[in-house]
Design a protein around this motif. Structure first.
Motif, PDB file in Angstrom:
ATOM      1  N   SER A 187     -12.198  -6.207  -0.009  1.00  0.00           N
ATOM      2  CA  SER A 187     -12.454  -6.457   1.106  1.00  0.00           C
ATOM      3  C   SER A 187     -12.203  -5.720   2.180  1.00  0.00           C
ATOM      4  N   LYS A 188     -11.156  -4.719   1.750  1.00  0.00           N
ATOM      5  CA  LYS A 188     -10.917  -3.698   2.780  1.00  0.00           C
ATOM      6  C   LYS A 188     -12.277  -2.530   3.099  1.00  0.00           C
ATOM      7  N   TRP A 219       1.130  -1.666   0.196  1.00  0.00           N
ATOM      8  CA  TRP A 219      -0.039   0.008  -0.016  1.00  0.00           C
ATOM      9  C   TRP A 219       0.549   1.149   0.256  1.00  0.00           C
ATOM     10  N   SER A 226     -11.503   0.126   4.559  1.00  0.00           N
ATOM     11  CA  SER A 226     -10.898   0.816   4.933  1.00  0.00           C
ATOM     12  C   SER A 226     -10.184   1.920   3.805  1.00  0.00           C
ATOM     13  N   ARG A 227      -9.208   0.678   2.980  1.00  0.00           N
ATOM     14  CA  ARG A 227      -8.574   0.862   2.095  1.00  0.00           C
ATOM     15  C   ARG A 227      -9.624   1.973   0.874  1.00  0.00           C
ATOM     16  N   GLN A 228     -10.867   1.378   1.235  1.00  0.00           N
ATOM     17  CA  GLN A 228     -11.464   1.849  -0.105  1.00  0.00           C
ATOM     18  C   GLN A 228     -12.095   3.438   0.150  1.00  0.00           C
ATOM     19  N   SER A 235      -6.854  -5.237  -4.336  1.00  0.00           N
ATOM     20  CA  SER A 235      -6.426  -4.868  -2.297  1.00  0.00           C
ATOM     21  C   SER A 235      -7.463  -4.331  -2.181  1.00  0.00           C
ATOM     22  N   THR A 236      -8.899  -3.257  -3.026  1.00  0.00           N
ATOM     23  CA  THR A 236      -9.370  -2.718  -1.664  1.00  0.00           C
ATOM     24  C   THR A 236     -11.286  -3.306  -1.518  1.00  0.00           C
TER      25      THR A 236
END
Length: 428
Positions: free
Chosen positions: A347-348, A310, A350-352, A344-345
């Motif tokens: 399932s997360k 990230w 917060s990253r989205q 990588s975003t």
């Protein structure tokens, strides 16, 4: 009569062999002076200080400094420091109250710091009592003037005193202090270190914090690095949260990063990730907080050592929030080549949200720079991939009675109107 005379003779002889300890303050002071003198004499015999010849008058100032640095330390000074460190311990520095008791709730409420010092003086202090003292301290009133053992406001440094008690009692390396206990609901309890960190920073005493952070268990200890990792993560994160200025937060993180680079990187990388993420959140949520540009650049460069997959996204966000020269180009580059980051975003959440915030921030900065075509690319990317985060939606969780008067056609019209407003904003 002979038996009584024999007892008196034996008593007299015993008093000469084992005289009673002095009871008066004057006698106690004389005994202390005698012990001090004897201890210093012993040090002078065992470790004699080197000669301290004065340099000739023609010697330069630099040579004088070198000569002074070569002199051996005085055994007198060493003895004085050793004795002062012993006498400053709470076990000796305070005479406990004769009526001190665990049930003396009134004493704890009136002056929790004095109560804890009494507990330390009689040897019954422990970590829960230290935590209780710090919890009660903000609610207590100032110490009454003239009270026995009371301290002036300039001398009341409760966090530093408790940290010193932790060190001298050996509890700062105990499992009770270093391992977070779970509450009945499964969440970590707010332990003693959470209470101590902000107070120690306020008192300007950073030494205990870094001593705890750099603690390394030796072979044979009951704790290992894996068990200490949560403590170090929590400690460094609390230090970042308690920093009074943005520059102080940067300085704290930079010191921890330097410790990691000094050969102990694997032991500290997790704590750097946790504290670094917290510091990034603080920057993104309020980029207008003043800070020194050099400190900001050092933190941005340090991300190479504790971020991995990230890292480009975080670095692009830091470029956007730069206090002197915001740069949207790294974010725009990620938007144009975002396939690997989108995966990588999923399932997360917060990253989205972080990626959406980066895209919107880049679009806003590009508009300020009058690069409207690039701004439209950033907004279009956000609308295509994160429509549920940037557009108003009607959720099924809304009660049916509230949704009854909103026909399906109106919902579609409302959504189309939001998209049209967004497109209109891009066209300008």
């Amino acid at each position: 009569m002979q038996a009584a005379a024999a007892r008196r003779t034996l008593s007299s002889l015993a008093s000469k062999i084992h005289p009673q300890l002095p009871l008066t303050p004057r006698e106690s002071q004389q005994l202390l002076n005698l012990l001090t003198t004897s201890f210093r004499s012993h040090l002078d015999r065992e470790y004699p200080s080197g000669p301290s010849e004065a340099p000739p008058a023609s010697t330069s100032t630099q040579l004088v400094k070198v000569e002074k640095s070569r002199r051996l330390p005085s055994s007198y000074d060493s003895a004085s420091e050793h004795i002062d460190s012993i006498l400053s311990n709470p076990l000796f520095a305070r005479k406990p109250s004769r009526r001190v008791s665990d049930l003396a709730a009134a004493s704890a409420l009136n002056d929790p710091f004095a109560w804890f010092l009494d507990q330390a003086a009689i040897g019954t202090a422990d970590i829960p009592k230290a935590a209780l003292c710090l919890d009660l301290l903000p609610r207590s009133q100032n110490t009454t003037k003239g009270r026995r053992g009371s301290l002036s406001n300039s001398d009341r440094r409760p966090a530093s005193m408790i940290a010193e008690w932790l060190r001298t009692s050996g509890r700062e390396t105990s499992k009770e202090f270093l391992i977070s206990q779970l509450s009945t609901k499964g969440a970590p309890r707010r332990n003693l270190v959470n209470r101590l960190v902000p107070l120690l920073l306020f008192e300007g005493n950073h030494a205990p914090l870094w001593r705890w952070y750099a603690y390394e268990p030796e072979e044979g200890d009951m704790l290992n690095q894996a068990q200490l990792s949560p403590f170090k993560c929590q400690l460094l994160k609390e230090m970042i949260n308690a920093a009074r200025t943005r520059d102080e937060a940067f300085a704290i993180f930079q010191h921890a990063f330097q410790l990691a680079e000094a050969g102990k990187r694997n032991a500290y990388v997790k704590s750097l990730q946790v504290a670094g993420a917290r510091l990034v959140d603080m920057i993104v949520s309020d980029p207008q907080v003043p800070c020194t540009p050099e400190f900001y650049e050092q933190f941005a460069l340090s991300t190479r050592g504790w971020l991995f997959a990230w890292k480009p996204v975080v670095q692009a966000m830091l470029c956007l929030c730069n206090p002197t020269e915001p740069d949207p180009q790294p974010a725009l580059k990620i938007i144009k080549n975002a396939d690997s980051f989108l995966a990588s975003t999923h399932s997360k959440p917060s990253r989205q949200r972080f990626l959406v915030r980066m895209c919107l921030g880049a679009a806003q900065q590009l508009i300020k720079e009058e690069k409207l075509a690039d701004a439209q690319i950033a907004m279009q990317f956000t609308k295509e991939h994160f429509e549920d985060l940037v557009l108003i939606k009607y959720h099924s969780s809304v009660p049916h009675q509230m949704n009854r008067g909103v026909p399906e056609k109106k919902k579609i019209q409302e959504e189309q109107r939001n998209i049209a407003l967004l497109d209109g904003f891009l066209a300008t």
